[in-house]
Design an enzyme around this catalytic site. Structure first.
Site, short mmCIF file in Angstrom:
data_model
loop_
_atom_site.label_atom_id
_atom_site.label_comp_id
_atom_site.label_asym_id
_atom_site.label_seq_id
_atom_site.Cartn_x
_atom_site.Cartn_y
_atom_site.Cartn_z
N HIS A 162 27.00 -9.26 -21.32
CA HIS A 162 28.16 -8.45 -21.72
C HIS A 162 28.50 -7.42 -20.65
O HIS A 162 27.77 -6.45 -20.48
CB HIS A 162 27.83 -7.67 -22.99
CG HIS A 162 27.85 -8.50 -24.22
ND1 HIS A 162 28.25 -7.99 -25.43
CD2 HIS A 162 27.53 -9.78 -24.45
CE1 HIS A 162 28.16 -8.94 -26.35
NE2 HIS A 162 27.72 -10.04 -25.78
N ASN A 214 23.13 -6.04 -39.82
CA ASN A 214 23.62 -4.80 -39.22
C ASN A 214 24.46 -3.98 -40.20
O ASN A 214 25.50 -4.43 -40.66
CB ASN A 214 24.45 -5.16 -37.98
CG ASN A 214 24.59 -4.01 -37.01
OD1 ASN A 214 24.01 -2.94 -37.22
ND2 ASN A 214 25.36 -4.22 -35.96
N HIS A 255 25.20 -16.74 -31.50
CA HIS A 255 25.20 -15.29 -31.48
C HIS A 255 23.85 -14.77 -30.98
O HIS A 255 22.81 -15.28 -31.39
CB HIS A 255 25.45 -14.83 -32.92
CG HIS A 255 25.82 -13.41 -33.09
ND1 HIS A 255 25.54 -12.71 -34.24
CD2 HIS A 255 26.47 -12.54 -32.29
CE1 HIS A 255 26.00 -11.47 -34.13
NE2 HIS A 255 26.57 -11.34 -32.96
N ARG A 262 29.65 -20.40 -33.16
CA ARG A 262 29.04 -19.12 -32.76
C ARG A 262 28.07 -18.52 -33.77
O ARG A 262 27.71 -17.36 -33.64
CB ARG A 262 30.18 -18.09 -32.58
CG ARG A 262 30.99 -18.24 -31.35
CD ARG A 262 30.39 -17.53 -30.17
NE ARG A 262 30.23 -16.12 -30.38
CZ ARG A 262 29.12 -15.47 -30.03
NH1 ARG A 262 28.10 -16.09 -29.52
NH2 ARG A 262 29.04 -14.17 -30.21
N HIS A 295 37.29 -10.08 -31.29
CA HIS A 295 36.77 -9.38 -32.47
C HIS A 295 37.74 -9.43 -33.65
O HIS A 295 38.01 -8.40 -34.30
CB HIS A 295 36.43 -7.93 -32.13
CG HIS A 295 35.26 -7.79 -31.21
ND1 HIS A 295 33.99 -8.19 -31.53
CD2 HIS A 295 35.19 -7.32 -29.94
CE1 HIS A 295 33.17 -7.95 -30.53
NE2 HIS A 295 33.87 -7.43 -29.55
N ASP A 313 35.95 -11.70 -26.05
CA ASP A 313 35.84 -11.62 -27.51
C ASP A 313 37.01 -10.79 -28.05
O ASP A 313 37.19 -9.63 -27.65
CB ASP A 313 34.50 -10.94 -27.87
CG ASP A 313 34.12 -11.11 -29.32
OD1 ASP A 313 34.99 -11.49 -30.13
OD2 ASP A 313 32.94 -10.85 -29.64
N TYR A 342 36.40 -1.16 -30.00
CA TYR A 342 35.19 -1.84 -30.43
C TYR A 342 34.82 -2.92 -29.43
O TYR A 342 35.67 -3.60 -28.88
CB TYR A 342 35.38 -2.49 -31.81
CG TYR A 342 34.11 -3.16 -32.26
CD1 TYR A 342 33.00 -2.40 -32.64
CD2 TYR A 342 33.98 -4.54 -32.26
CE1 TYR A 342 31.82 -2.99 -33.01
CE2 TYR A 342 32.79 -5.15 -32.64
CZ TYR A 342 31.72 -4.36 -33.02
OH TYR A 342 30.54 -4.97 -33.38
N ARG A 356 30.70 -12.20 -20.17
CA ARG A 356 31.75 -11.80 -21.09
C ARG A 356 32.31 -10.47 -20.61
O ARG A 356 31.55 -9.54 -20.36
CB ARG A 356 31.18 -11.65 -22.50
CG ARG A 356 32.23 -11.41 -23.56
CD ARG A 356 31.61 -11.11 -24.92
NE ARG A 356 31.53 -9.68 -25.16
CZ ARG A 356 31.39 -9.11 -26.36
NH1 ARG A 356 31.28 -9.88 -27.44
NH2 ARG A 356 31.33 -7.81 -26.50
N GLU A 368 30.41 -16.01 -35.67
CA GLU A 368 29.30 -15.06 -35.80
C GLU A 368 29.23 -14.40 -37.18
O GLU A 368 28.17 -13.92 -37.57
CB GLU A 368 29.33 -14.00 -34.69
CG GLU A 368 30.44 -12.98 -34.84
CD GLU A 368 30.46 -11.96 -33.69
OE1 GLU A 368 30.30 -12.36 -32.54
OE2 GLU A 368 30.66 -10.78 -33.98
N TRP A 409 38.76 -6.71 -38.61
CA TRP A 409 37.75 -7.03 -37.62
C TRP A 409 37.83 -8.50 -37.40
O TRP A 409 37.86 -9.29 -38.26
CB TRP A 409 36.34 -6.65 -38.05
CG TRP A 409 36.04 -5.21 -37.77
CD1 TRP A 409 35.49 -4.33 -38.65
CD2 TRP A 409 36.24 -4.49 -36.55
NE1 TRP A 409 35.33 -3.12 -38.04
CE2 TRP A 409 35.82 -3.19 -36.77
CE3 TRP A 409 36.79 -4.83 -35.32
CZ2 TRP A 409 35.87 -2.20 -35.79
CZ3 TRP A 409 36.87 -3.85 -34.35
CH2 TRP A 409 36.40 -2.55 -34.59
N ASP A 446 21.77 -6.58 -32.42
CA ASP A 446 21.42 -6.34 -33.82
C ASP A 446 20.64 -7.51 -34.41
O ASP A 446 20.30 -7.50 -35.59
CB ASP A 446 22.65 -6.01 -34.66
CG ASP A 446 23.81 -6.94 -34.40
OD1 ASP A 446 24.40 -6.88 -33.31
OD2 ASP A 446 24.13 -7.75 -35.30
N GLU A 501 24.46 -16.39 -26.24
CA GLU A 501 24.73 -14.97 -25.99
C GLU A 501 23.41 -14.23 -25.79
O GLU A 501 22.43 -14.49 -26.48
CB GLU A 501 25.48 -14.36 -27.19
CG GLU A 501 25.85 -12.90 -27.00
CD GLU A 501 26.58 -12.33 -28.22
OE1 GLU A 501 26.39 -12.85 -29.33
OE2 GLU A 501 27.33 -11.36 -28.05
#
Ligand code: EZ4
Ligand code: CO
Length: 402
Positions: free
Chosen positions: A122, A37, A312, A283, A212, A210, A159, A147, A262, A402, A316, A339
């Site tokens: 999600h 991605n 994950h 993950r 992130h 999450d 995000y 989630r 991830e 991130w 993407d 996920e």
């Protein structure tokens, strides 16, 4: 069975995907996902300029040897570009082996360990009410695991909270958009969100969240502690993941289960986390982790330390990775959850597949190989469009984690 050719396809049916197709002299081809991605074309070049020339003439049945050849032979080990390219080759070779032996890939990985794969969806909302409503939609669709992510009062954009519902897409076309972040607001709001969700929906569902990578270890410890009354299934990516030792502090302070991985790409990203039992779920994606072959080793090592998988499965990653993950999840012993972010109908049309969803569970199907195909003619109608993940800044402009 010799590899005669391999081709890379880039297509953008709403978002960019990179697909590798490997052809053999037996007339069988296999497909693999090579999508990274926001850095897609780097993997295209890596495959076309450096990997494919080394594949031609090799025995397609030698999956382990080809994987080791790409990993050890490159000299420059690890890294997302390298590992995503190796993953595409690996998935395509498992697909070919399944087709050649006329059996689904999960049979080659030891056979079914369970009848279905539990997935989580999600639910994203702009605020508390919106998020409760979104979680309600997933409850109604029969999901067992959900989630929940929410916009935060006082912050313009966050995000992980998409504009669209059901088809959340993390990347944006053009240049990277910028989000603004405030950790204090997030830490105050998030326990209120999960309190409200438990009050609304009771205790029956697994709830996930999450972070992130936006917290420090002590902040993660605080959040984990404050979320304990709402017994989350997991708290994901609390701190930036480079420093495995961070998790020692978090772990000492909270019984909230922890998930990470991830952005990882090898087993060496997990050695401290596994051997000190600092996490509960691994993950990584099959794609970022170099494919099915090395991910089996990661899962097996995790299992030794009572750690389960929660691989994950974001949009993407193409339907090829989704299929590979479902075969993998069905077969390994220490599966936890998968996920699942739904792809758009445009994407599903480019990648016709046999996997199915029913009431919170998924099934890879029984077609030989991975059970996914790639429609080259349709794909050609969607040329590549540059797109990036957003970047994140604090309110004073400082670039943030991130
Ligand atoms: O942000 O895959 O848990 N899932 C996630 C994903 C990631 C994207 C990044 O490309 O965090 O939505
Ligand atoms: Co995540």
């Amino acid at each position: 069975m010799k590899i005669t050719d391999a081709k890379v396809f880039v297509t953008c049916p709403g978002r960019n995907f990179v697909t590798l197709k490997i052809y053999t002299d037996a007339g069988i081809y296999g497909i693999g996902d090579a999508t990274l991605n926001g850095r897609e074309l780097a993997v295209v070049s890596y495959l076309e300029d450096h990997v494919i020339p080394c594949l031609i003439g090799r025995d397609a049945s030698q999956i382990e040897d080809i994987w080791q050849y790409l990993y050890r032979g490159a000299y420059w080990r690890r890294g997302p570009v390298n590992m995503s390219a190796s993953a595409a080759v690996d998935m395509a070779l498992w697909d070919i082996k399944g087709k050649a032996l006329n059996t689904p890939v999960y049979n080659l990985l030891g056979g079914k360990s369970r009848s279905a794969v539990m997935v989580y969806g999600h639910a994203n909302g702009a605020d508390l009410h919106d998020t409760i409503a979104e979680v309600g939609k997933y409850v109604d669709m029969g999901y067992r695991a959900i989630r929940a992510q929410s916009g935060i009062p006082g912050l313009k954009s966050t995000y992980g909270v998409g504009r669209g519902k059901l088809f959340y897409e993390p990347a944006e076309k053009g240049l990277p958009p910028e989000n603004t972040w405030n950790t204090e607001k997030y830490l105050v709001y998030t326990p209120q969100l999960f309190k409200a969700l438990r009050e609304e929906f009771g205790d029956e569902h697994y709830l996930l969240h999450d972070c992130h990578h936006r917290l420090t270890p002590i902040q993660a410890a605080r959040l984990g502690k404050e979320l304990e009354p709402y017994h989350l299934f997991w708290l994901e990516d609390t701190v930036p993941c480079e420093l495995q030792e961070s998790f020692r502090l978090i772990r000492q302070h909270t019984t909230t289960p922890l998930a990470v991985g991830e952005v990882f790409n090898t087993i060496y990203d997990y050695t401290t986390l596994f051997t000190e039992q600092l996490i509960d779920y691994v993950r990584m994606s099959l794609l970022r982790g170099g494919g099915i072959t090395p991910s089996l080793k990661v899962a097996h090592m995790a299992g030794v330390y009572h750690i389960k998988t929660g691989f994950h499965g974001a949009t993407d990653l193409s339907p090829v990775t989704m299929a590979a993950a479902l075969h993998f999840d069905l077969a390994i012993h220490n599966f936890g959850v998968q996920e699942y972010m739904r792809h758009t109908p445009e994407t599903d049309a480019v990648f016709p597949h046999h996997y199915t969803f029913d009431k919170g569970y998924m099934y890879p199907g029984d077609a030989p190989g991975l059970g996914v195909d790639f429609d080259e003619t349709l794909a050609a109608k969607y040329p590549y469009e540059r797109a990036y993940l957003p970047v994140n800044r604090l309110e004073d402009g400082t670039m943030f984690n991130w």
